[in-house]
Design a protein around this motif. Structure first.
Motif, PDB file in Angstrom:
ATOM      1  N   GLU A   5     -10.067  22.746   1.578  1.00 31.69           N
ATOM      2  CA  GLU A   5     -10.014  23.811   3.273  1.00 31.69           C
ATOM      3  C   GLU A   5      -9.272  22.591   3.999  1.00 31.69           C
ATOM      4  O   GLU A   5      -7.758  23.434   4.155  1.00 31.69           O
ATOM      5  CB  GLU A   5     -11.052  23.963   3.645  1.00 31.69           C
ATOM      6  N   MET A   6      -9.488  20.998   3.711  1.00 30.96           N
ATOM      7  CA  MET A   6      -8.567  20.103   4.711  1.00 30.96           C
ATOM      8  C   MET A   6      -6.779  19.886   4.022  1.00 30.96           C
ATOM      9  O   MET A   6      -6.243  19.868   4.771  1.00 30.96           O
ATOM     10  CB  MET A   6      -9.271  18.929   4.235  1.00 30.96           C
ATOM     11  N   LEU A   7      -7.270  19.836   2.380  1.00 33.40           N
ATOM     12  CA  LEU A   7      -6.017  20.524   1.995  1.00 33.40           C
ATOM     13  C   LEU A   7      -4.620  21.656   1.772  1.00 33.40           C
ATOM     14  O   LEU A   7      -3.573  20.715   2.273  1.00 33.40           O
ATOM     15  CB  LEU A   7      -6.299  20.349  -0.007  1.00 33.40           C
ATOM     16  N   THR A   8      -5.682  21.738   2.217  1.00 29.06           N
ATOM     17  CA  THR A   8      -4.938  23.750   2.576  1.00 29.06           C
ATOM     18  C   THR A   8      -4.277  23.517   3.868  1.00 29.06           C
ATOM     19  O   THR A   8      -2.897  23.788   4.376  1.00 29.06           O
ATOM     20  CB  THR A   8      -5.849  24.744   2.146  1.00 29.06           C
ATOM     21  N   GLN A   9      -4.179  22.635   5.033  1.00 25.50           N
ATOM     22  CA  GLN A   9      -3.494  22.865   6.356  1.00 25.50           C
ATOM     23  C   GLN A   9      -2.444  21.925   5.646  1.00 25.50           C
ATOM     24  O   GLN A   9      -1.687  22.039   6.818  1.00 25.50           O
ATOM     25  CB  GLN A   9      -4.400  21.689   7.136  1.00 25.50           C
ATOM     26  N   PHE A  10      -1.806  21.396   4.547  1.00 19.92           N
ATOM     27  CA  PHE A  10      -0.733  20.289   4.731  1.00 19.92           C
ATOM     28  C   PHE A  10       0.230  21.597   3.491  1.00 19.92           C
ATOM     29  O   PHE A  10       0.043  22.241   2.901  1.00 19.92           O
ATOM     30  CB  PHE A  10      -1.314  19.103   4.179  1.00 19.92           C
ATOM     31  N   PRO A  11       1.593  21.424   4.305  1.00 21.45           N
ATOM     32  CA  PRO A  11       1.868  22.223   4.073  1.00 21.45           C
ATOM     33  C   PRO A  11       3.113  21.931   2.542  1.00 21.45           C
ATOM     34  O   PRO A  11       2.889  21.160   1.653  1.00 21.45           O
ATOM     35  CB  PRO A  11       3.623  22.123   4.863  1.00 21.45           C
ATOM     36  N   GLY A  12       3.017  23.339   1.509  1.00 24.08           N
ATOM     37  CA  GLY A  12       2.736  23.368  -0.254  1.00 24.08           C
ATOM     38  C   GLY A  12       1.650  23.386  -0.813  1.00 24.08           C
ATOM     39  O   GLY A  12       1.681  23.744  -2.134  1.00 24.08           O
ATOM     40  N   PHE A  13       0.574  22.903  -0.092  1.00 24.53           N
ATOM     41  CA  PHE A  13      -0.557  23.552  -0.347  1.00 24.53           C
ATOM     42  C   PHE A  13      -1.190  24.642  -0.675  1.00 24.53           C
ATOM     43  O   PHE A  13      -1.799  24.967   1.137  1.00 24.53           O
ATOM     44  CB  PHE A  13      -1.739  22.424  -0.078  1.00 24.53           C
ATOM     45  N   MET A  53       0.449  -1.506   0.107  1.00 21.27           N
ATOM     46  CA  MET A  53       0.611  -0.451  -0.628  1.00 21.27           C
ATOM     47  C   MET A  53       1.144   0.806   0.035  1.00 21.27           C
ATOM     48  O   MET A  53       0.671   2.028  -0.196  1.00 21.27           O
ATOM     49  CB  MET A  53      -1.194   0.280   1.409  1.00 21.27           C
ATOM     50  N   ARG A  54       1.878   0.933   0.723  1.00 21.58           N
ATOM     51  CA  ARG A  54       3.002   2.259   0.950  1.00 21.58           C
ATOM     52  C   ARG A  54       3.372   2.555  -0.344  1.00 21.58           C
ATOM     53  O   ARG A  54       3.636   4.007  -0.661  1.00 21.58           O
ATOM     54  CB  ARG A  54       4.183   1.940   2.158  1.00 21.58           C
ATOM     55  N   GLU A  55       4.034   1.000  -0.924  1.00 21.09           N
ATOM     56  CA  GLU A  55       4.471   1.798  -2.677  1.00 21.09           C
ATOM     57  C   GLU A  55       3.322   2.283  -3.415  1.00 21.09           C
ATOM     58  O   GLU A  55       3.374   3.319  -4.275  1.00 21.09           O
ATOM     59  CB  GLU A  55       5.251   0.138  -2.873  1.00 21.09           C
ATOM     60  N   GLN A  89       3.844  13.751   1.247  1.00 20.82           N
ATOM     61  CA  GLN A  89       2.916  12.541   0.505  1.00 20.82           C
ATOM     62  C   GLN A  89       3.571  11.622   2.314  1.00 20.82           C
ATOM     63  O   GLN A  89       2.593  10.540   2.600  1.00 20.82           O
ATOM     64  CB  GLN A  89       4.183  11.783   0.269  1.00 20.82           C
ATOM     65  N   GLU A  90       4.724  11.814   3.079  1.00 23.57           N
ATOM     66  CA  GLU A  90       4.963  10.933   3.897  1.00 23.57           C
ATOM     67  C   GLU A  90       3.682  11.509   4.767  1.00 23.57           C
ATOM     68  O   GLU A  90       2.493  10.976   5.550  1.00 23.57           O
ATOM     69  CB  GLU A  90       6.173  11.378   4.622  1.00 23.57           C
ATOM     70  N   MET A  91       3.232  12.840   4.821  1.00 19.92           N
ATOM     71  CA  MET A  91       1.558  13.566   5.661  1.00 19.92           C
ATOM     72  C   MET A  91       0.617  13.352   5.376  1.00 19.92           C
ATOM     73  O   MET A  91      -0.217  13.307   6.352  1.00 19.92           O
ATOM     74  CB  MET A  91       1.882  15.012   5.892  1.00 19.92           C
ATOM     75  N   LEU A  92       0.079  13.180   4.190  1.00 21.92           N
ATOM     76  CA  LEU A  92      -0.710  12.620   3.500  1.00 21.92           C
ATOM     77  C   LEU A  92      -1.429  11.513   3.997  1.00 21.92           C
ATOM     78  O   LEU A  92      -2.014  10.579   4.615  1.00 21.92           O
ATOM     79  CB  LEU A  92      -0.668  12.923   2.648  1.00 21.92           C
ATOM     80  N   TYR A  93       0.298  10.199   4.102  1.00 17.22           N
ATOM     81  CA  TYR A  93       0.220   8.596   4.111  1.00 17.22           C
ATOM     82  C   TYR A  93      -0.770   9.116   5.699  1.00 17.22           C
ATOM     83  O   TYR A  93      -1.126   7.910   5.750  1.00 17.22           O
ATOM     84  CB  TYR A  93       0.999   8.165   3.955  1.00 17.22           C
ATOM     85  N   ALA A  94       0.040   9.373   6.815  1.00 17.81           N
ATOM     86  CA  ALA A  94       0.001   9.551   7.701  1.00 17.81           C
ATOM     87  C   ALA A  94      -1.338   9.989   8.422  1.00 17.81           C
ATOM     88  O   ALA A  94      -1.950   9.397   9.322  1.00 17.81           O
ATOM     89  CB  ALA A  94       1.108  10.259   8.389  1.00 17.81           C
ATOM     90  N   ALA A 108       2.631  11.060  -9.102  1.00 20.19           N
ATOM     91  CA  ALA A 108       2.107  10.611 -10.461  1.00 20.19           C
ATOM     92  C   ALA A 108       1.936  12.357 -11.073  1.00 20.19           C
ATOM     93  O   ALA A 108       1.843  12.273 -11.309  1.00 20.19           O
ATOM     94  CB  ALA A 108       1.147   9.392 -10.917  1.00 20.19           C
ATOM     95  N   ILE A 109       1.403  12.319  -9.609  1.00 18.42           N
ATOM     96  CA  ILE A 109       0.272  14.393  -9.545  1.00 18.42           C
ATOM     97  C   ILE A 109       1.416  15.195  -9.536  1.00 18.42           C
ATOM     98  O   ILE A 109       0.831  16.369  -8.805  1.00 18.42           O
ATOM     99  CB  ILE A 109      -1.024  13.758  -9.066  1.00 18.42           C
ATOM    100  N   GLY A 110       2.880  14.514  -8.771  1.00 21.10           N
ATOM    101  CA  GLY A 110       3.737  15.968  -8.222  1.00 21.10           C
ATOM    102  C   GLY A 110       3.634  16.241  -7.200  1.00 21.10           C
ATOM    103  O   GLY A 110       3.683  17.032  -6.755  1.00 21.10           O
ATOM    104  N   ILE A 111       2.986  15.159  -6.080  1.00 19.89           N
ATOM    105  CA  ILE A 111       3.174  16.019  -4.698  1.00 19.89           C
ATOM    106  C   ILE A 111       4.544  15.043  -3.803  1.00 19.89           C
ATOM    107  O   ILE A 111       5.475  14.541  -4.467  1.00 19.89           O
ATOM    108  CB  ILE A 111       1.755  15.062  -3.513  1.00 19.89           C
ATOM    109  N   PRO A 112       5.016  16.635  -3.988  1.00 16.15           N
ATOM    110  CA  PRO A 112       6.739  16.258  -2.246  1.00 16.15           C
ATOM    111  C   PRO A 112       6.779  14.831  -1.953  1.00 16.15           C
ATOM    112  O   PRO A 112       5.696  14.827  -1.141  1.00 16.15           O
ATOM    113  CB  PRO A 112       7.049  17.866  -2.052  1.00 16.15           C
ATOM    114  N   GLU A 113       7.277  14.806  -1.777  1.00 14.52           N
ATOM    115  CA  GLU A 113       8.095  13.220  -1.066  1.00 14.52           C
ATOM    116  C   GLU A 113       7.670  13.405   0.454  1.00 14.52           C
ATOM    117  O   GLU A 113       6.935  13.052   1.398  1.00 14.52           O
ATOM    118  CB  GLU A 113       9.458  12.964  -1.158  1.00 14.52           C
ATOM    119  N   GLN A 114       8.308  14.387   1.186  1.00 17.59           N
ATOM    120  CA  GLN A 114       7.479  14.915   2.494  1.00 17.59           C
ATOM    121  C   GLN A 114       5.756  15.256   2.809  1.00 17.59           C
ATOM    122  O   GLN A 114       5.877  14.407   3.749  1.00 17.59           O
ATOM    123  CB  GLN A 114       8.356  16.609   2.914  1.00 17.59           C
TER     124      GLN A 114
END
Length: 557
Positions: free
Chosen positions: A417-425, A379-381, A397-402, A389-395
């Protein structure tokens, strides 16, 4: 009511035999005579019955009300029950308006002389002649009928009052009969019903069997109190432990939660108010005596006793035992947990038909999702590829997965509104990101389908592995009802192979030496026989396929 019958003895006897208050019986008797008299002498008459303790009989009276003399403007409103004051004075009665006169009505055969005298003196005033009206026989019959009905009603009320406070208790009775699948249970003073929906599927009952059940409800019905029992309720499990474990009854050990699949398995979570008392040990008892008593009463239902913990993650791990847990991911907002277990522990954690994880979820109150280490890695892979594939930075990605995001589809469905709580969005970039995520989700779906097909092919290949390539542990694991612990017990008892179990002719010896118990031993012996038949068929099929392939290759050469 026959001549010279003293009712005191009868009332005393009925009160004693039926357990009904004597005053209640007198009330029923007075009501019986009063209603019968009204029907006989006229419903419009103001009649009342009173029990005479000294004579042991019911006296009947007609009540007349003295009123002012009528006029044209104010005529007599009720000629039957009202007497003008002037008429009363003419009869020599010293009364005033508003007074009431009670005239006895002589209705018994032995009161014939008094009835005749009263008819002559007061008949015109009472507008009633009781002599030769034979009300005594009617009164006796009516009183008998009303007494029977009143006594029955009083008995029902007594039973209801006795059992209404026993709601929520465990009660013992004898199976008497069966009605449309419901079991009718004799409790002694009353009958109760064990409905089909509250019976345990694996249990069967015969007339005369002793049965313990939980009192779910006591209803007041026209035919008498309806006592509803249950053998399937989780409350029965709790009450049985309370009866068997003194520490629970005393409040030292507390049942924090319980879950049950009647006839299959149950989990009960316990804690201790005293640090010196082990709650699990208290419930298990010496050599398992306490828990075995409950298991026996529930006719073999398996019970897991779980130590309760304030930490929800630790509590869930306890509830999933004997499976080992590698990691726990909490989602407190949705009260959900992702449980990660070693690959060889997955089937144990899930349990047969998902029973173990289902009960653990119920007893802890958390939604549980169990995955193996290899599945989590997969699942992680998958998530890394999908997010990349949609251009989300690795760091990120880790937060989204968590936070529970597993693929692009989750990003596409998330609130901006929820996505903007993650850094870089930022809000400006969300529409384009979600558009790319929706496009990627189509490719993800196709990939998931391919992976599932590969997994299914692997499962089929594993199931069709040639028996000669399997270890004895792998062969045992394919026998229905056999787990790692059982395999170990059998090996230690001298049954290291499926064949040694199958060839053991004495099932009692097999049960005793392995410590499995006669019921489990019989089940395993039967399951081993079924497995060996299926294994023989599979071996024959695979050998035939191999022979065909060899023949085809030889012909080709």
């Amino acid at each position: 009511m026959q001549q010279n019958v003293n009712l005191n003895l009868i009332l005393d006897q009925v009160a004693k035999d039926k357990g009904i208050d004597r005053a209640k019986l007198i009330e029923i008797l007075e009501e019986a005579i009063g209603s019968a008299a009204k029907r006989h002498f006229g419903l419009e008459r103001n009649l009342k019955a009173r029990y005479d303790e000294e004579k042991g009989q019911v006296d009947l009276f007609q009540v007349l009300t003295i009123v002012p003399d009528p006029t044209e403007e104010a005529p007599l409103a009720d000629p039957v029950n009202m007497v003008p004051v002037a008429v009363a004075h003419e009869k020599g009665i010293d009364v005033e308006p508003g007074d009431e006169l009670d005239f006895p009505i002589y209705y018994r055969a032995e009161d014939e002389a008094e009835a005749r005298a009263q008819d002559e003196q007061w008949g015109d005033l009472l507008k009633l002649k009781t002599y030769r009206r034979s009300f005594g026989r009617i009164a006796a019959q009516t009183a008998k009928q009303v007494m029977i009905q009143g006594t029955r009603n009083a008995e029902r009320e007594n039973v209801f009052n006795e059992y209404k406070d026993r709601k929520g208790e465990v009660i013992t009775g004898i199976v008497r009969r069966f009605e449309r699948g419901n079991v009718i249970v004799d409790l002694g003073r009353a009958e109760a019903v064990l409905p089909v929906r509250e019976q345990v599927p694996r249990e069967s009952y015969r007339a005369g069997d002793r049965i313990q059940a939980f009192v779910m409800d006591v209803l007041r019905e026209s035919k008498g109190p309806q006592i509803i029992l249950s053998r399937a309720s989780v409350e029965l499990l709790k009450k049985l432990f309370e009866m068997e474990v003194p520490e629970i009854a005393e409040g030292v050990v507390v049942i924090e939660a319980a879950a049950r699949e009647p006839g299959g398995r149950a989990k009960i979570a316990v804690s201790s108010r005293d640090s010196d008392v082990d709650p699990v040990g208290a419930c298990v008892g010496m050599k398992g005596s306490r828990v075995q008593a409950v298991v026996q009463e529930l006719r073999g239902e398996k019970i897991d006793i779980v130590p309760w913990d304030e930490d929800p993650a630790r509590f869930v791990c306890n509830a999933l035992a004997p499976a080992e847990v590698s990691r726990v991911l909490l989602d407190e907002q949705n009260r959900a947990m992702e449980i990660i277990v070693p690959d060889d522990q997955l089937s144990l954690a899930i349990g047969r038909r998902g029973q173990n994880v289902r009960l653990a979820s119920q007893v802890t109150g958390w939604k549980l999702d169990i995955n193996s280490e290899s599945r989590v890695k997969e699942m992680r892979e998958f998530a890394t590829e999908s997010f990349g594939a949609i251009g989300i930075p690795e760091q990120t990605q880790e937060m989204l997965y968590a936070h529970g995001f597993r693929k692009s589809q989750d990003v596409a469905n998330a609130a901006p509104e929820m996505l903007t709580q993650f850094p870089g969005f930022t809000m400006d970039m969300i529409p384009d990101l979600q558009k790319r995520a929706r496009e990627q989700s189509i490719e993800d779906a196709e990939k998931e389908m391919r992976l599932e097909q590969e997994r299914e092919a692997a499962r089929i290949a594993e199931a069709r592995r040639h028996p000669d390539t399997l270890t004895q542990e792998e062969r045992f694991a394919r026998v229905r009802g056999v787990g790692e612990k059982t395999i170990e017990q059998m090996k230690l008892a001298g049954y290291p192979t499926v064949e040694t179990v199958h060839n053991e002719a004495d099932v009692n010896r097999f049960a005793d030496s392995t410590g499995l118990g006669i019921k489990k031993a019989r089940q395993i012996k039967h399951a081993v026989g079924v497995y060996l038949e299926e294994e023989a068929k599979l071996r024959a099929e695979l050998d035939a396929e191999k022979a065909r392939q060899s023949g085809a290759e030889g012909a080709g050469a």
